[in-house]
Design a protein around this motif. Structure first.
Motif, PDB file in Angstrom:
ATOM      1  N   CYS A   9     -12.612  11.239   1.664  1.00 16.45           N
ATOM      2  CA  CYS A   9     -13.981  11.671   1.432  1.00 16.45           C
ATOM      3  C   CYS A   9     -14.931  10.529   1.800  1.00 16.45           C
ATOM      4  CB  CYS A   9     -14.160  12.043  -0.041  1.00 16.45           C
ATOM      5  SG  CYS A   9     -15.866  12.428  -0.488  1.00 16.45           S
ATOM      6  N   PRO A  10     -15.992  10.806   2.567  1.00 17.67           N
ATOM      7  CA  PRO A  10     -16.909   9.738   2.959  1.00 17.67           C
ATOM      8  C   PRO A  10     -17.652   9.107   1.792  1.00 17.67           C
ATOM      9  CG  PRO A  10     -17.779  11.865   3.641  1.00 17.67           C
ATOM     10  CD  PRO A  10     -16.384  12.107   3.134  1.00 17.67           C
ATOM     11  N   TRP A  11     -17.683   9.794   0.651  1.00 20.56           N
ATOM     12  CA  TRP A  11     -18.390   9.260  -0.515  1.00 20.56           C
ATOM     13  C   TRP A  11     -17.453   8.587  -1.511  1.00 20.56           C
ATOM     14  CZ3 TRP A  11     -19.669  14.287   1.233  1.00 20.56           C
ATOM     15  CH2 TRP A  11     -20.892  14.348   1.892  1.00 20.56           C
ATOM     16  N   TRP A  12     -16.155   8.673  -1.260  1.00 30.54           N
ATOM     17  CA  TRP A  12     -15.192   8.138  -2.224  1.00 30.54           C
ATOM     18  C   TRP A  12     -15.055   6.631  -2.062  1.00 30.54           C
ATOM     19  CZ3 TRP A  12     -10.153   5.995  -2.455  1.00 30.54           C
ATOM     20  CH2 TRP A  12      -9.539   6.098  -3.689  1.00 30.54           C
ATOM     21  N   ARG A  13     -15.087   5.898  -3.174  1.00 25.47           N
ATOM     22  CA  ARG A  13     -14.956   4.439  -3.152  1.00 25.47           C
ATOM     23  C   ARG A  13     -13.855   4.029  -4.114  1.00 25.47           C
ATOM     24  NH1 ARG A  13     -17.332   5.480   0.598  1.00 25.47           N
ATOM     25  NH2 ARG A  13     -19.367   4.833   1.316  1.00 25.47           N
ATOM     26  N   ARG A  14     -12.922   3.277  -3.605  1.00 23.51           N
ATOM     27  CA  ARG A  14     -11.827   2.786  -4.430  1.00 23.51           C
ATOM     28  C   ARG A  14     -12.351   1.788  -5.459  1.00 23.51           C
ATOM     29  NH1 ARG A  14      -6.239   2.389  -3.118  1.00 23.51           N
ATOM     30  NH2 ARG A  14      -6.697   3.028  -0.997  1.00 23.51           N
ATOM     31  N   LEU A  15     -11.835   1.863  -6.671  1.00 16.50           N
ATOM     32  CA  LEU A  15     -12.218   0.898  -7.702  1.00 16.50           C
ATOM     33  C   LEU A  15     -11.630  -0.469  -7.355  1.00 16.50           C
ATOM     34  CD1 LEU A  15     -11.686   3.059 -10.891  1.00 16.50           C
ATOM     35  CD2 LEU A  15     -13.834   2.516  -9.751  1.00 16.50           C
ATOM     36  N   PRO A  16     -12.202  -1.535  -7.894  1.00 25.03           N
ATOM     37  CA  PRO A  16     -11.658  -2.873  -7.607  1.00 25.03           C
ATOM     38  C   PRO A  16     -10.171  -2.955  -7.961  1.00 25.03           C
ATOM     39  CG  PRO A  16     -13.731  -3.043  -8.795  1.00 25.03           C
ATOM     40  CD  PRO A  16     -13.359  -1.588  -8.792  1.00 25.03           C
ATOM     41  N   GLU A  17      -9.477  -3.837  -7.264  1.00 27.15           N
ATOM     42  CA  GLU A  17      -8.035  -3.956  -7.491  1.00 27.15           C
ATOM     43  C   GLU A  17      -7.722  -4.348  -8.929  1.00 27.15           C
ATOM     44  OE1 GLU A  17      -6.645  -6.881  -4.759  1.00 27.15           O
ATOM     45  OE2 GLU A  17      -7.894  -8.452  -5.576  1.00 27.15           O
ATOM     46  N   ARG A  18      -6.549  -3.948  -9.382  1.00 30.87           N
ATOM     47  CA  ARG A  18      -6.112  -4.274 -10.739  1.00 30.87           C
ATOM     48  C   ARG A  18      -5.644  -5.720 -10.788  1.00 30.87           C
ATOM     49  NH1 ARG A  18      -3.812   1.099 -10.531  1.00 30.87           N
ATOM     50  NH2 ARG A  18      -1.953   0.217  -9.633  1.00 30.87           N
ATOM     51  N   VAL A  19      -6.025  -6.406 -11.834  1.00 27.77           N
ATOM     52  CA  VAL A  19      -5.589  -7.789 -12.047  1.00 27.77           C
ATOM     53  C   VAL A  19      -4.814  -7.811 -13.355  1.00 27.77           C
ATOM     54  CG1 VAL A  19      -6.281 -10.186 -12.341  1.00 27.77           C
ATOM     55  CG2 VAL A  19      -7.607  -8.681 -10.843  1.00 27.77           C
ATOM     56  N   GLU A  20      -3.554  -8.250 -13.267  1.00 21.96           N
ATOM     57  CA  GLU A  20      -2.704  -8.331 -14.446  1.00 21.96           C
ATOM     58  C   GLU A  20      -2.184  -9.754 -14.576  1.00 21.96           C
ATOM     59  OE1 GLU A  20       0.249  -5.420 -13.642  1.00 21.96           O
ATOM     60  OE2 GLU A  20      -1.110  -3.722 -13.974  1.00 21.96           O
ATOM     61  N   PHE A  21      -1.949 -10.169 -15.804  1.00 18.60           N
ATOM     62  CA  PHE A  21      -1.445 -11.507 -16.072  1.00 18.60           C
ATOM     63  C   PHE A  21      -0.126 -11.392 -16.823  1.00 18.60           C
ATOM     64  CE2 PHE A  21      -6.036 -11.882 -15.746  1.00 18.60           C
ATOM     65  CZ  PHE A  21      -6.185 -12.986 -14.916  1.00 18.60           C
ATOM     66  N   HIS A  22       0.827 -12.232 -16.457  1.00 15.85           N
ATOM     67  CA  HIS A  22       2.079 -12.303 -17.202  1.00 15.85           C
ATOM     68  C   HIS A  22       2.551 -13.753 -17.226  1.00 15.85           C
ATOM     69  CE1 HIS A  22       3.485 -11.867 -13.025  1.00 15.85           C
ATOM     70  NE2 HIS A  22       4.534 -12.572 -13.411  1.00 15.85           N
ATOM     71  N   TRP A  23       3.405 -14.032 -18.178  1.00 18.98           N
ATOM     72  CA  TRP A  23       3.897 -15.399 -18.360  1.00 18.98           C
ATOM     73  C   TRP A  23       5.130 -15.612 -17.500  1.00 18.98           C
ATOM     74  CZ3 TRP A  23       1.771 -19.594 -20.289  1.00 18.98           C
ATOM     75  CH2 TRP A  23       2.575 -20.711 -20.526  1.00 18.98           C
ATOM     76  N   SER A  24       5.130 -16.680 -16.718  1.00 15.65           N
ATOM     77  CA  SER A  24       6.281 -17.042 -15.904  1.00 15.65           C
ATOM     78  C   SER A  24       7.041 -18.155 -16.616  1.00 15.65           C
ATOM     79  CB  SER A  24       5.831 -17.503 -14.511  1.00 15.65           C
ATOM     80  OG  SER A  24       6.932 -18.030 -13.801  1.00 15.65           O
ATOM     81  N   PHE A  25       8.266 -17.843 -17.045  1.00 12.97           N
ATOM     82  CA  PHE A  25       9.072 -18.861 -17.725  1.00 12.97           C
ATOM     83  C   PHE A  25       9.589 -19.911 -16.743  1.00 12.97           C
ATOM     84  CE2 PHE A  25       9.284 -15.219 -20.596  1.00 12.97           C
ATOM     85  CZ  PHE A  25       8.893 -15.834 -21.769  1.00 12.97           C
ATOM     86  N   GLU A  26       9.714 -19.533 -15.487  1.00 12.40           N
ATOM     87  CA  GLU A  26      10.171 -20.488 -14.469  1.00 12.40           C
ATOM     88  C   GLU A  26       9.117 -21.561 -14.203  1.00 12.40           C
ATOM     89  OE1 GLU A  26      11.116 -18.169 -11.080  1.00 12.40           O
ATOM     90  OE2 GLU A  26      12.786 -17.139 -12.041  1.00 12.40           O
ATOM     91  N   ASP A  27       7.872 -21.137 -14.085  1.00 12.65           N
ATOM     92  CA  ASP A  27       6.782 -22.072 -13.796  1.00 12.65           C
ATOM     93  C   ASP A  27       6.133 -22.617 -15.062  1.00 12.65           C
ATOM     94  OD1 ASP A  27       7.231 -21.540 -11.118  1.00 12.65           O
ATOM     95  OD2 ASP A  27       5.699 -19.970 -11.042  1.00 12.65           O
ATOM     96  N   GLY A  28       6.381 -21.957 -16.182  1.00  5.43           N
ATOM     97  CA  GLY A  28       5.779 -22.396 -17.438  1.00  5.43           C
ATOM     98  C   GLY A  28       4.277 -22.190 -17.492  1.00  5.43           C
ATOM     99  N   GLN A  29       3.804 -21.163 -16.800  1.00  2.00           N
ATOM    100  CA  GLN A  29       2.368 -20.897 -16.809  1.00  2.00           C
ATOM    101  C   GLN A  29       2.105 -19.408 -16.624  1.00  2.00           C
ATOM    102  OE1 GLN A  29       0.683 -23.103 -13.592  1.00  2.00           O
ATOM    103  NE2 GLN A  29       1.847 -22.058 -12.023  1.00  2.00           N
ATOM    104  N   GLN A  30       0.855 -19.039 -16.832  1.00  6.20           N
ATOM    105  CA  GLN A  30       0.460 -17.661 -16.671  1.00  6.20           C
ATOM    106  C   GLN A  30       0.244 -17.361 -15.194  1.00  6.20           C
ATOM    107  OE1 GLN A  30      -3.199 -16.601 -18.636  1.00  6.20           O
ATOM    108  NE2 GLN A  30      -2.226 -14.811 -19.544  1.00  6.20           N
ATOM    109  N   VAL A  31       0.761 -16.209 -14.734  1.00  5.21           N
ATOM    110  CA  VAL A  31       0.672 -15.837 -13.323  1.00  5.21           C
ATOM    111  C   VAL A  31      -0.217 -14.608 -13.198  1.00  5.21           C
ATOM    112  CG1 VAL A  31       1.974 -15.109 -11.296  1.00  5.21           C
ATOM    113  CG2 VAL A  31       2.970 -16.762 -12.883  1.00  5.21           C
ATOM    114  N   GLU A  32      -1.106 -14.643 -12.210  1.00  3.69           N
ATOM    115  CA  GLU A  32      -2.005 -13.527 -11.942  1.00  3.69           C
ATOM    116  C   GLU A  32      -1.417 -12.658 -10.841  1.00  3.69           C
ATOM    117  OE1 GLU A  32      -6.019 -13.419  -9.521  1.00  3.69           O
ATOM    118  OE2 GLU A  32      -6.331 -14.326 -11.487  1.00  3.69           O
TER     119      GLU A  32
END
Length: 74
Positions: A9-32
């Motif tokens: 649809c020419p009027w349809w606009r996708r919403l901004p991308e989803r951003v999720e955060f999770h804890w990485s035990f390998e890196d010891g930090q939060q990953v986006e």
């Protein structure tokens, strides 16, 4: 006629991308993690208040597409 979906649809606009955060035990930090959003808004009739546009999934039809209007051929 090929079935139209919100993404075409020419009027349809996708919403901004989803951003999720999770804890990485390998890196010891939060990953986006950013993923494409498969939801959007059909803005055929702007201006309207923010977030008041019809929300649809990528493959849904929001009933606002002119190419999907029902016509009576008599």
């Amino acid at each position: 006629m090929e079935e139209a979906v919100c993404a075409t649809c020419p009027w349809w606009r996708r919403l901004p991308e989803r951003v999720e955060f999770h804890w990485s035990f390998e890196d010891g930090q939060q990953v986006e993690t950013r993923t494409p959003n498969d939801r959007g808004e059909c803005r055929r009739y702007p201006p309207r208040p923010p977030r008041d546009f019809p929300l649809t999934e990528l493959d849904d039809w929001c009933a606002e597409h002119p190419e999907r209007e029902i016509t009576c051929d008599e």
